[in-house]
Design a protein around this motif. Structure first.
Motif, short mmCIF file in Angstrom:
data_model
loop_
_atom_site.label_atom_id
_atom_site.label_comp_id
_atom_site.label_asym_id
_atom_site.label_seq_id
_atom_site.Cartn_x
_atom_site.Cartn_y
_atom_site.Cartn_z
N ALA A 138 0.91 -1.39 -0.15
CA ALA A 138 -0.14 -0.09 0.19
C ALA A 138 0.88 1.03 0.00
N ALA A 139 0.36 2.20 -0.65
CA ALA A 139 1.21 3.63 -0.68
C ALA A 139 0.09 4.66 0.03
N SER A 140 0.68 5.81 0.17
CA SER A 140 -0.06 7.06 0.46
C SER A 140 -0.99 7.51 -0.76
N LEU A 141 -2.08 8.05 -0.24
CA LEU A 141 -2.96 8.69 -1.13
C LEU A 141 -3.05 9.81 -1.22
N PRO A 142 -2.59 10.69 -2.15
CA PRO A 142 -2.33 9.99 -3.57
C PRO A 142 -0.90 9.63 -3.48
N PRO A 143 -0.58 8.77 -4.29
CA PRO A 143 0.77 8.21 -4.56
C PRO A 143 1.83 9.19 -4.84
N GLU A 144 2.94 9.11 -4.35
CA GLU A 144 3.95 10.01 -5.24
C GLU A 144 5.23 9.18 -5.47
N PRO A 145 5.81 9.14 -6.57
CA PRO A 145 5.41 10.43 -7.60
C PRO A 145 4.53 9.83 -8.44
N THR A 146 4.14 11.11 -9.22
CA THR A 146 3.17 10.62 -10.43
C THR A 146 3.68 9.58 -11.32
N PHE A 147 2.69 8.60 -11.76
CA PHE A 147 3.07 7.85 -12.80
C PHE A 147 2.01 7.62 -13.88
N ASP A 148 2.54 7.09 -15.01
CA ASP A 148 1.74 7.11 -16.24
C ASP A 148 0.82 5.68 -16.33
N GLY A 149 -0.35 5.72 -17.14
CA GLY A 149 -0.94 4.55 -17.09
C GLY A 149 -2.23 4.46 -16.77
N ALA A 150 -2.98 3.44 -17.26
CA ALA A 150 -4.47 3.13 -16.90
C ALA A 150 -4.62 1.79 -16.10
N GLY A 180 -1.23 -1.38 -13.15
CA GLY A 180 -1.62 -0.83 -14.54
C GLY A 180 -2.15 -2.24 -15.40
N LEU A 181 -3.12 -1.81 -15.93
CA LEU A 181 -3.28 -3.18 -16.85
C LEU A 181 -3.82 -2.50 -18.25
#
Length: 168
Positions: free
Chosen positions: A25-37, A110-111
């Protein structure tokens, strides 16, 4: 006898769900920004009575690639749709009166577009997250041009923002 097919649609959804839920689990919102759907879960770990004893995710959501509904998703470059969705949820939680964003965490995976909806369905059926099942409207995006005056979602009512799960 049940035949096992690791390439079946059901197994694909189950495998992705296991991969997501086994990730840290990561903080909400996660850092750093990442690409994808892809798909994601939001978890609660704070003292609020209504949510304190939850063991699974409080919310399951998805972020489809841009243009999917119009059949253009394969021709457009991936953007940060998944990270943007988690950031929007964090802003919504920050507006609640009795919830602290620091008590929330998230997981994401990511999927490809074929696995996103399938995996969301598997996770929703398995965990029955409160904000998917009981509190309607937490993850709703702006419904589009000409519909901004429609009735507010349950999540956006003062009762829910104060941390109550009963209708007003």
């Amino acid at each position: 006898m049940r035949a096992y097919n690791p390439l079946s649609v059901d197994e694909r959804g189950q495998n992705a769900a296991r991969a997501l839920m086994s990730s840290p689990a990561a903080s909400l919102p996660p850092e750093p920004t990442f690409d994808g759907a892809g798909i994601y879960t939001i978890h609660y770990g704070g003292p609020f009575d209504a949510y304190r004893d939850m063991t699974g995710p409080i919310y399951v959501g998805k972020a489809d690639p841009p243009g999917k509904r119009q059949g253009r998703s394969r021709t457009r470059a991936a953007r940060v749709v998944l990270h943007d969705r988690l950031t929007k949820h964090a802003r919504s939680i920050e507006q609640a009166e009795n919830l602290d964003l620091r008590d929330f965490s998230c997981r994401w995976l990511g999927l490809d577009e074929g696995g996103i909806g399938l995996t969301e369905q598997v996770l929703s059926a398995e965990y029955r997250p409160m904000w998917n099942v009981v509190v309607a409207g937490f993850g709703i995006n702006d419904p589009g041009k000409g519909r901004t005056g429609q009735r507010k979602a349950q999540w956006d009512t003062p009762c829910i923002r104060a941390g109550h799960t009963q209708s007003t």
